[in-house]
Write an enzyme that holds these catalytic residues in place. Sequence first.
Site, PDB file in Angstrom:
ATOM      1  N   ASP A 198      39.150  35.692  37.749  1.00 42.39           N
ATOM      2  CA  ASP A 198      40.564  36.010  37.954  1.00 42.39           C
ATOM      3  C   ASP A 198      41.072  37.103  37.003  1.00 42.39           C
ATOM      4  O   ASP A 198      40.589  37.234  35.879  1.00 42.39           O
ATOM      5  CB  ASP A 198      41.402  34.738  37.757  1.00 42.39           C
ATOM      6  CG  ASP A 198      42.783  34.873  38.372  1.00 42.39           C
ATOM      7  OD1 ASP A 198      42.995  35.800  39.183  1.00 42.39           O
ATOM      8  OD2 ASP A 198      43.652  34.055  38.032  1.00 42.39           O
ATOM      9  N   TRP A 209      44.326  43.714  35.735  1.00 37.98           N
ATOM     10  CA  TRP A 209      43.498  44.684  34.995  1.00 37.98           C
ATOM     11  C   TRP A 209      43.759  46.088  35.556  1.00 37.98           C
ATOM     12  O   TRP A 209      43.927  47.050  34.798  1.00 37.98           O
ATOM     13  CB  TRP A 209      42.025  44.293  35.145  1.00 37.98           C
ATOM     14  CG  TRP A 209      41.059  45.159  34.393  1.00 37.98           C
ATOM     15  CD1 TRP A 209      40.588  44.959  33.132  1.00 37.98           C
ATOM     16  CD2 TRP A 209      40.435  46.371  34.873  1.00 37.98           C
ATOM     17  NE1 TRP A 209      39.711  45.957  32.794  1.00 37.98           N
ATOM     18  CE2 TRP A 209      39.595  46.841  33.837  1.00 37.98           C
ATOM     19  CE3 TRP A 209      40.500  47.097  36.065  1.00 37.98           C
ATOM     20  CZ2 TRP A 209      38.829  48.001  33.958  1.00 37.98           C
ATOM     21  CZ3 TRP A 209      39.740  48.248  36.186  1.00 37.98           C
ATOM     22  CH2 TRP A 209      38.922  48.685  35.139  1.00 37.98           C
ATOM     23  N   ASN A 257      42.895  32.995  49.649  1.00 39.53           N
ATOM     24  CA  ASN A 257      42.983  34.445  49.412  1.00 39.53           C
ATOM     25  C   ASN A 257      43.189  35.271  50.687  1.00 39.53           C
ATOM     26  O   ASN A 257      43.510  36.461  50.617  1.00 39.53           O
ATOM     27  CB  ASN A 257      41.761  34.964  48.636  1.00 39.53           C
ATOM     28  CG  ASN A 257      41.771  34.575  47.169  1.00 39.53           C
ATOM     29  OD1 ASN A 257      40.725  34.362  46.572  1.00 39.53           O
ATOM     30  ND2 ASN A 257      42.959  34.491  46.563  1.00 39.53           N
TER      31      ASN A 257
HETATM   32  C1  IPE Z   1      41.605  31.961  42.224  1.00 38.79           C
HETATM   33  O1  IPE Z   1      42.394  33.025  41.824  1.00 38.79           O
HETATM   34  C2  IPE Z   1      40.632  32.400  43.266  1.00 38.79           C
HETATM   35  C3  IPE Z   1      39.637  33.380  42.845  1.00 38.79           C
HETATM   36  C4  IPE Z   1      39.541  33.925  41.685  1.00 38.79           C
HETATM   37  C5  IPE Z   1      38.684  33.740  43.845  1.00 38.79           C
HETATM   38  P1  IPE Z   1      43.806  33.332  42.510  1.00 38.79           P
HETATM   39  O2  IPE Z   1      44.335  34.530  41.830  1.00 38.79           O
HETATM   40  O3  IPE Z   1      43.665  33.373  43.972  1.00 38.79           O
HETATM   41  O4  IPE Z   1      44.630  32.021  42.118  1.00 38.79           O
HETATM   42  P2  IPE Z   1      46.195  31.775  41.961  1.00 38.79           P
HETATM   43  O5  IPE Z   1      46.839  32.298  43.218  1.00 38.79           O
HETATM   44  O6  IPE Z   1      46.649  32.519  40.758  1.00 38.79           O
HETATM   45  O7  IPE Z   1      46.333  30.303  41.785  1.00 38.79           O
HETATM   46  C1  IPE Z   2      40.714  37.617  41.253  1.00 40.63           C
HETATM   47  O1  IPE Z   2      41.596  38.555  40.774  1.00 40.63           O
HETATM   48  C2  IPE Z   2      39.983  38.082  42.484  1.00 40.63           C
HETATM   49  C3  IPE Z   2      40.330  37.332  43.699  1.00 40.63           C
HETATM   50  C4  IPE Z   2      41.155  36.338  43.772  1.00 40.63           C
HETATM   51  C5  IPE Z   2      39.704  37.772  44.922  1.00 40.63           C
HETATM   52  P1  IPE Z   2      43.076  38.635  41.320  1.00 40.63           P
HETATM   53  O2  IPE Z   2      43.111  39.617  42.435  1.00 40.63           O
HETATM   54  O3  IPE Z   2      43.616  37.300  41.624  1.00 40.63           O
HETATM   55  O4  IPE Z   2      43.812  39.260  40.056  1.00 40.63           O
HETATM   56  P2  IPE Z   2      45.283  38.949  39.569  1.00 40.63           P
HETATM   57  O5  IPE Z   2      45.361  37.456  39.371  1.00 40.63           O
HETATM   58  O6  IPE Z   2      46.199  39.406  40.650  1.00 40.63           O
HETATM   59  O7  IPE Z   2      45.423  39.701  38.311  1.00 40.63           O
HETATM   60 MG    MG Z   3      44.592  35.938  40.489  1.00 44.53          MG
END
Ligand code: IPE
Ligand code: IPE
Ligand code: MG
Length: 247
Positions: free
Chosen positions: A24, A29, A72
């Site tokens: 995550d 980033w 997602n």
């Molecule tokens: C959890 O991260 C899922 C993955 C990293 C694949 P998310 O970014 O989707 O989770 P929430 O929405 O912050 O709970």
């Molecule tokens: C995790 O990074 C990757 C996936 C959930 C696919 P995020 O895309 O959730 O990154 P943030 O949480 O928005 O920074």
């Molecule tokens: Mg995230």
Amino acid sequence: MGIFTKKTIEAPVVVPRHVAIVLDGNGRWAQKRGLPRTAGHAAGSENFRRIATYCRDIGMEHLTVYAFSTENWKRSEEEVSAIMGLLKKYLLEALEKMEKDRIRLNFFGDLSRIPEELQELANRTLETSTHYQGFQANVCLNYGGRDEILRAAKKFAADCAAGKCSPDDLNEAMFSGLLDSAGIPDPDLVIRPSGELRLSNFLLWQSAYSEFYFTDVLWPDFDEKELNKALAAYAQRDRRFGGVKKQ
Ligand code: IPE
Ligand code: IPE
Ligand code: MG
């Protein structure tokens, strides 16, 4: 600095058999750098290769990573297809380099919903992985802990309906064997970078007795040193599993 081009990393004292990581923080980033979110996913994918290599080198057996959740799909089509494209690129490279890299791959999740081309690639990767032994990375794709439990419950119910078993046969070991993680030890340590203090539907059944480690570091910045910090914290934990502390 001398002749060393790479910074020296001290090996961890304790290496758990199985570490699970929520990948995550890719979006934040990228945002911090004024880049599109997809650039964060590309950096996150590169970092997976780096950390998986390190886990292999320190003698870990399993690394499970949460790459794409059942939730997602709520993201924009552009972001979802960029992530699927990166996964394709990663799997193609992993297949080509498996002999050299010695990183076997396995998948958790309902792959029937991901693009067909990616499903075929995942199946080829699985097939190739059977020819190797040692370190294994489990990639969670369209994975949700609740979905995994429901799929296992449906399998059991179908077997009962077909007369292959009866409800009284069900116990924890049998149910574990119906999950995507069948045959794999439960994660000893679950790591979530990026400052969020939640599981977000990751390994709900398997993490019943896992240790947890949270850090504000964003996944693309989570390097070997950060992993060592998590492993050092893990080494201090007293895992009692409901018993009492050993004297
Ligand atoms: C959890 O991260 C899922 C993955 C990293 C694949 P998310 O970014 O989707 O989770 P929430 O929405 O912050 O709970
Ligand atoms: C995790 O990074 C990757 C996936 C959930 C696919 P995020 O895309 O959730 O990154 P943030 O949480 O928005 O920074
Ligand atoms: Mg995230």
